[in-house]
Write a protein that holds these residues in place. Structure first.
Motif, PDB file in Angstrom:
ATOM      1  N   ALA A   1       0.823  -1.322   0.095  1.00  0.00           N
ATOM      2  CA  ALA A   1      -0.212   0.027  -0.108  1.00  0.00           C
ATOM      3  C   ALA A   1       0.958   1.203  -0.064  1.00  0.00           C
ATOM      4  O   ALA A   1       0.700   2.159  -0.707  1.00  0.00           O
ATOM      5  CB  ALA A   1      -0.918  -0.123   1.226  1.00  0.00           C
ATOM      6  N   PHE A   2       1.999   1.519   0.651  1.00  0.00           N
ATOM      7  CA  PHE A   2       2.730   2.484   0.915  1.00  0.00           C
ATOM      8  C   PHE A   2       3.722   2.629  -0.347  1.00  0.00           C
ATOM      9  O   PHE A   2       3.928   3.655  -0.859  1.00  0.00           O
ATOM     10  CB  PHE A   2       3.762   2.249   2.175  1.00  0.00           C
ATOM     11  CG  PHE A   2       3.201   3.067   3.391  1.00  0.00           C
ATOM     12  CD1 PHE A   2       2.975   4.302   3.467  1.00  0.00           C
ATOM     13  CD2 PHE A   2       2.145   2.314   3.942  1.00  0.00           C
ATOM     14  CE1 PHE A   2       2.378   4.955   4.237  1.00  0.00           C
ATOM     15  CE2 PHE A   2       1.574   2.967   5.249  1.00  0.00           C
ATOM     16  CZ  PHE A   2       1.758   4.350   5.253  1.00  0.00           C
ATOM     17  N   THR A   3       4.090   1.439  -1.008  1.00  0.00           N
ATOM     18  CA  THR A   3       4.678   1.425  -2.312  1.00  0.00           C
ATOM     19  C   THR A   3       3.809   2.300  -3.314  1.00  0.00           C
ATOM     20  O   THR A   3       4.229   3.049  -4.212  1.00  0.00           O
ATOM     21  CB  THR A   3       4.858   0.100  -2.824  1.00  0.00           C
ATOM     22  OG1 THR A   3       5.922  -0.451  -1.806  1.00  0.00           O
ATOM     23  CG2 THR A   3       5.647  -0.023  -4.207  1.00  0.00           C
ATOM     24  N   ARG A   4       2.556   1.992  -3.421  1.00  0.00           N
ATOM     25  CA  ARG A   4       1.502   2.476  -4.385  1.00  0.00           C
ATOM     26  C   ARG A   4       1.283   4.004  -3.901  1.00  0.00           C
ATOM     27  O   ARG A   4       1.595   4.709  -4.825  1.00  0.00           O
ATOM     28  CB  ARG A   4       0.227   1.620  -4.301  1.00  0.00           C
ATOM     29  CG  ARG A   4       0.236   0.371  -5.163  1.00  0.00           C
ATOM     30  CD  ARG A   4      -1.123  -0.077  -5.408  1.00  0.00           C
ATOM     31  NE  ARG A   4      -1.783  -0.223  -4.030  1.00  0.00           N
ATOM     32  CZ  ARG A   4      -1.830  -1.464  -3.163  1.00  0.00           C
ATOM     33  NH1 ARG A   4      -1.142  -2.356  -3.422  1.00  0.00           N
ATOM     34  NH2 ARG A   4      -2.473  -1.353  -2.022  1.00  0.00           N
ATOM     35  N   PHE A   5       1.542   4.205  -2.662  1.00  0.00           N
ATOM     36  CA  PHE A   5       1.216   5.544  -2.173  1.00  0.00           C
ATOM     37  C   PHE A   5       2.389   6.487  -2.892  1.00  0.00           C
ATOM     38  O   PHE A   5       2.031   7.452  -3.320  1.00  0.00           O
ATOM     39  CB  PHE A   5       0.930   5.769  -0.883  1.00  0.00           C
ATOM     40  CG  PHE A   5       0.893   6.980  -0.300  1.00  0.00           C
ATOM     41  CD1 PHE A   5      -0.213   7.869  -0.289  1.00  0.00           C
ATOM     42  CD2 PHE A   5       2.095   7.702   0.340  1.00  0.00           C
ATOM     43  CE1 PHE A   5      -0.451   8.990   0.289  1.00  0.00           C
ATOM     44  CE2 PHE A   5       1.775   9.016   1.000  1.00  0.00           C
ATOM     45  CZ  PHE A   5       0.766   9.622   0.868  1.00  0.00           C
ATOM     46  N   PHE A   6       3.695   5.884  -2.638  1.00  0.00           N
ATOM     47  CA  PHE A   6       4.724   6.978  -2.989  1.00  0.00           C
ATOM     48  C   PHE A   6       5.281   6.775  -4.371  1.00  0.00           C
ATOM     49  O   PHE A   6       5.958   7.715  -4.690  1.00  0.00           O
ATOM     50  CB  PHE A   6       6.037   6.589  -2.029  1.00  0.00           C
ATOM     51  CG  PHE A   6       5.767   7.233  -0.864  1.00  0.00           C
ATOM     52  CD1 PHE A   6       5.662   8.354  -0.347  1.00  0.00           C
ATOM     53  CD2 PHE A   6       5.581   6.240   0.246  1.00  0.00           C
ATOM     54  CE1 PHE A   6       5.800   8.774   0.729  1.00  0.00           C
ATOM     55  CE2 PHE A   6       5.572   6.663   1.574  1.00  0.00           C
ATOM     56  CZ  PHE A   6       5.680   7.835   1.840  1.00  0.00           C
ATOM     57  N   GLN A   7       4.840   5.593  -5.126  1.00  0.00           N
ATOM     58  CA  GLN A   7       5.494   5.341  -6.384  1.00  0.00           C
ATOM     59  C   GLN A   7       5.359   6.487  -7.495  1.00  0.00           C
ATOM     60  O   GLN A   7       6.240   6.376  -8.390  1.00  0.00           O
ATOM     61  CB  GLN A   7       5.137   3.842  -6.918  1.00  0.00           C
ATOM     62  CG  GLN A   7       3.728   3.993  -7.323  1.00  0.00           C
ATOM     63  CD  GLN A   7       3.181   2.626  -7.741  1.00  0.00           C
ATOM     64  OE1 GLN A   7       4.138   1.595  -7.742  1.00  0.00           O
ATOM     65  NE2 GLN A   7       1.976   2.364  -8.169  1.00  0.00           N
ATOM     66  N   ASP A   8       4.470   7.179  -7.575  1.00  0.00           N
ATOM     67  CA  ASP A   8       4.238   8.194  -8.484  1.00  0.00           C
ATOM     68  C   ASP A   8       5.052   9.551  -8.306  1.00  0.00           C
ATOM     69  O   ASP A   8       5.092  10.285  -9.423  1.00  0.00           O
ATOM     70  CB  ASP A   8       2.718   8.523  -8.803  1.00  0.00           C
ATOM     71  CG  ASP A   8       2.027   7.252  -9.224  1.00  0.00           C
ATOM     72  OD1 ASP A   8       2.504   6.555  -9.901  1.00  0.00           O
ATOM     73  OD2 ASP A   8       0.396   7.339  -9.026  1.00  0.00           O
ATOM     74  N   HIS A   9       5.610   9.740  -7.190  1.00  0.00           N
ATOM     75  CA  HIS A   9       6.204  10.885  -6.923  1.00  0.00           C
ATOM     76  C   HIS A   9       7.690  10.639  -6.438  1.00  0.00           C
ATOM     77  O   HIS A   9       8.545  11.646  -6.512  1.00  0.00           O
ATOM     78  CB  HIS A   9       5.477  11.489  -5.677  1.00  0.00           C
ATOM     79  CG  HIS A   9       3.810  11.982  -6.067  1.00  0.00           C
ATOM     80  ND1 HIS A   9       3.490  12.681  -7.216  1.00  0.00           N
ATOM     81  CD2 HIS A   9       2.934  10.941  -5.493  1.00  0.00           C
ATOM     82  CE1 HIS A   9       2.112  12.834  -7.279  1.00  0.00           C
ATOM     83  NE2 HIS A   9       1.571  11.970  -6.491  1.00  0.00           N
TER      84      HIS A   9
END
Length: 125
Positions: free
Chosen positions: A16-24
């Protein structure tokens, strides 16, 4: 300079945190089971987010051994602990040579179910 975020633990919370940060940010993930990155690569990150399991011991207390092991090798300047630990955990630990400029303990229950309550079933305000 692209900021790097290291996620330790690639389970439900870590993903979940990987998805949260991956675009930025540049995201690096370390997991003891199947890791695309090394501990050294995580230690190069600007932020480390600890998402390792804290299961229950037979006596019902929290097993924080995975968190403790992670803290032993992690050298990053900013650490966010998302794994659930007892409130007294930080006071009970003696971090010899504690090497973090900042440690943020921010556990959050995300739940592991797919249960959903439709909005029309919420009580009226």
């Amino acid at each position: 300079m692209n900021k790097k975020v290291g996620i330790i633990g690639n389970g439900y919370l870590g993903k979940a945190f990987t998805r949260f940060f991956q675009d930025h940010y540049e995201v690096r993930v370390y997991d003891v089971v199947n890791s695309p990155n090394t501990k050294e690569e995580i230690n190069e990150c600007d932020l480390a987010v600890i998402c390792v399991p804290t299961n229950s011991n037979p006596d019902g207390s929290a097993d924080t051994s995975a968190v403790d092991e992670t803290m032993d090798w992690l050298t990053g300047p900013l650490v966010c602990l998302k794994s659930a630990v007892p409130p007294s955990w930080g006071h009970a630990k003696e971090f010899e040579g504690f090497k973090y400029d900042r440690l943020c303990i921010s556990p959050e229950y995300m739940g592991e179910s797919k249960y959903f309550t439709p909005f029309w079933k919420y009580p009226s305000p």
